[in-house]
Scaffold this motif. Sequence first.
Motif, mmCIF file in Angstrom:
data_model
loop_
_atom_site.group_PDB
_atom_site.id
_atom_site.type_symbol
_atom_site.label_atom_id
_atom_site.label_comp_id
_atom_site.label_asym_id
_atom_site.label_seq_id
_atom_site.Cartn_x
_atom_site.Cartn_y
_atom_site.Cartn_z
ATOM 1 N N ALA A 1 64.062 22.351 -108.513
ATOM 2 C CA ALA A 1 64.168 23.018 -107.220
ATOM 3 C C ALA A 1 64.956 22.178 -106.224
ATOM 4 C CB ALA A 1 62.778 23.316 -106.658
ATOM 5 N N ARG A 2 65.060 20.859 -106.479
ATOM 6 C CA ARG A 2 65.760 19.963 -105.554
ATOM 7 C C ARG A 2 67.206 19.705 -105.979
ATOM 8 N NH1 ARG A 2 61.929 21.239 -103.694
ATOM 9 N NH2 ARG A 2 63.595 22.441 -102.728
ATOM 10 N N PHE A 3 67.527 19.921 -107.255
ATOM 11 C CA PHE A 3 68.862 19.581 -107.770
ATOM 12 C C PHE A 3 69.280 20.609 -108.801
ATOM 13 C CE2 PHE A 3 71.405 17.414 -111.062
ATOM 14 C CZ PHE A 3 72.498 17.025 -110.294
ATOM 15 N N GLY B 1 79.143 18.664 -103.839
ATOM 16 C CA GLY B 1 78.273 19.826 -103.794
ATOM 17 C C GLY B 1 77.837 20.177 -102.395
ATOM 18 N N GLU B 2 76.789 20.971 -102.317
ATOM 19 C CA GLU B 2 76.311 21.502 -101.042
ATOM 20 C C GLU B 2 74.849 21.144 -100.836
ATOM 21 O OE1 GLU B 2 77.832 23.974 -97.745
ATOM 22 O OE2 GLU B 2 78.765 23.099 -99.530
ATOM 23 N N LEU B 3 74.588 20.611 -99.662
ATOM 24 C CA LEU B 3 73.227 20.336 -99.220
ATOM 25 C C LEU B 3 72.736 21.568 -98.478
ATOM 26 C CD1 LEU B 3 71.229 17.900 -99.204
ATOM 27 C CD2 LEU B 3 72.188 17.314 -96.961
ATOM 28 N N ALA B 4 71.593 22.100 -98.856
ATOM 29 C CA ALA B 4 71.131 23.351 -98.248
ATOM 30 C C ALA B 4 69.609 23.384 -98.182
ATOM 31 C CB ALA B 4 71.645 24.551 -99.046
ATOM 32 N N PRO C 1 61.915 22.229 -97.658
ATOM 33 C CA PRO C 1 62.601 21.186 -98.433
ATOM 34 C C PRO C 1 64.057 21.535 -98.713
ATOM 35 C CG PRO C 1 61.082 22.423 -99.816
ATOM 36 C CD PRO C 1 60.809 22.847 -98.411
ATOM 37 N N ALA C 2 64.893 20.512 -98.722
ATOM 38 C CA ALA C 2 66.319 20.677 -98.990
ATOM 39 C C ALA C 2 66.595 20.612 -100.490
ATOM 40 C CB ALA C 2 67.112 19.595 -98.263
ATOM 41 N N CYS C 3 67.780 21.038 -100.871
ATOM 42 C CA CYS C 3 68.226 20.936 -102.259
ATOM 43 C C CYS C 3 69.704 20.581 -102.264
ATOM 44 C CB CYS C 3 67.979 22.237 -103.024
ATOM 45 S SG CYS C 3 68.867 23.660 -102.360
ATOM 46 N N PHE C 4 70.161 20.043 -103.390
ATOM 47 C CA PHE C 4 71.575 19.724 -103.575
ATOM 48 C C PHE C 4 72.078 20.501 -104.776
ATOM 49 C CE2 PHE C 4 75.035 17.233 -105.498
ATOM 50 C CZ PHE C 4 75.900 17.136 -104.411
#
Length: 312
Positions: free
Chosen positions: A151-153, A79-82, A114-117
């Motif tokens: 919101a994180r995943f 996936g993508e870390l953003a 904050p980041a999400c995946f």
Amino acid sequence: MGDLFREKNIKPMLIGVEGEAFDSHEYLYELKLDGERCIAYLDGDGTDLRNKRNMKMLPKVPELSQIHKQVKCRCILDGELAVIHAGKPDFFLIQKRSMMSNPMKIELEAQRHPACFTAFDILYYEDHPVTDLPLTERKKLLESVVREESARFAVSRPIERHGVAFYRLAEQQNLEGIVAKRKDSRYYFDKRTKDWIKCKNLKDSDYVVCGYIPKENHMTSIVLGQYRDGQLIYKGHVTLGVGGESFRKIRDLPKINYPPMNVPDGNENAVWVQPQLVCTVKYMMKTESGSLRQPVFKGLRTNKQPKECLED
């Protein structure tokens, strides 16, 4: 093949071709997120995130340390870390985080941005690889594995058939573009495949940082290069967007007395550096001569080597 989960050394499959958006019953279409590609190893013991160079990313994004609780079993996800800012993925913010090392500053940034995946594929389920399954079956398996989203995943949900309309929607929202993937495609580690096609709205390319030129009004231009047949080729400058932590890293590179490639007039005041870093530059289009129109410096890439920056 050893156990993929235990070894944790996956090199992801890569997009092999770029083209115009199209409609087809044989493809699925997904948004192209402007972030950093990551492999997520998730089980009851915890979360492990690795980028394309197999660097551990969880110290950079500690707010994602609990996403393993959102899946039902041991799995490996692609996936993508953003970082989502103002409703859109912000490449600069996730690249900034990738380069941070101070835990206190990372924690502050995690609270601010904050980041999400976002998972778009599953490579391993319970105790075995599933890469030989066709994409449509892997997508169903991915949906079944996820206990809940947050919101994180999250899980990337593709659309079918309507690639052109989907691309136009991405274009209207000024998003990166879309990716078309063959429904029957398998997953091949560390391979570029024409089964995945990127249809980009905002063009970008990766360049080797070869030097910098101080200018008036505290502006700085980065001198760009790409490799052709093993030799660095001059590719112009970028000025807009240059600054902050990225430029500090460029400025700290070892200096050299001569340019690492042949350069035209106009580079007499350049400070030349060892070509060790890669940056991404966004632009509207390329002219017939190959120069970039309205280039903007997006940031440094920590997951790509200079020798991988081939002339495009």
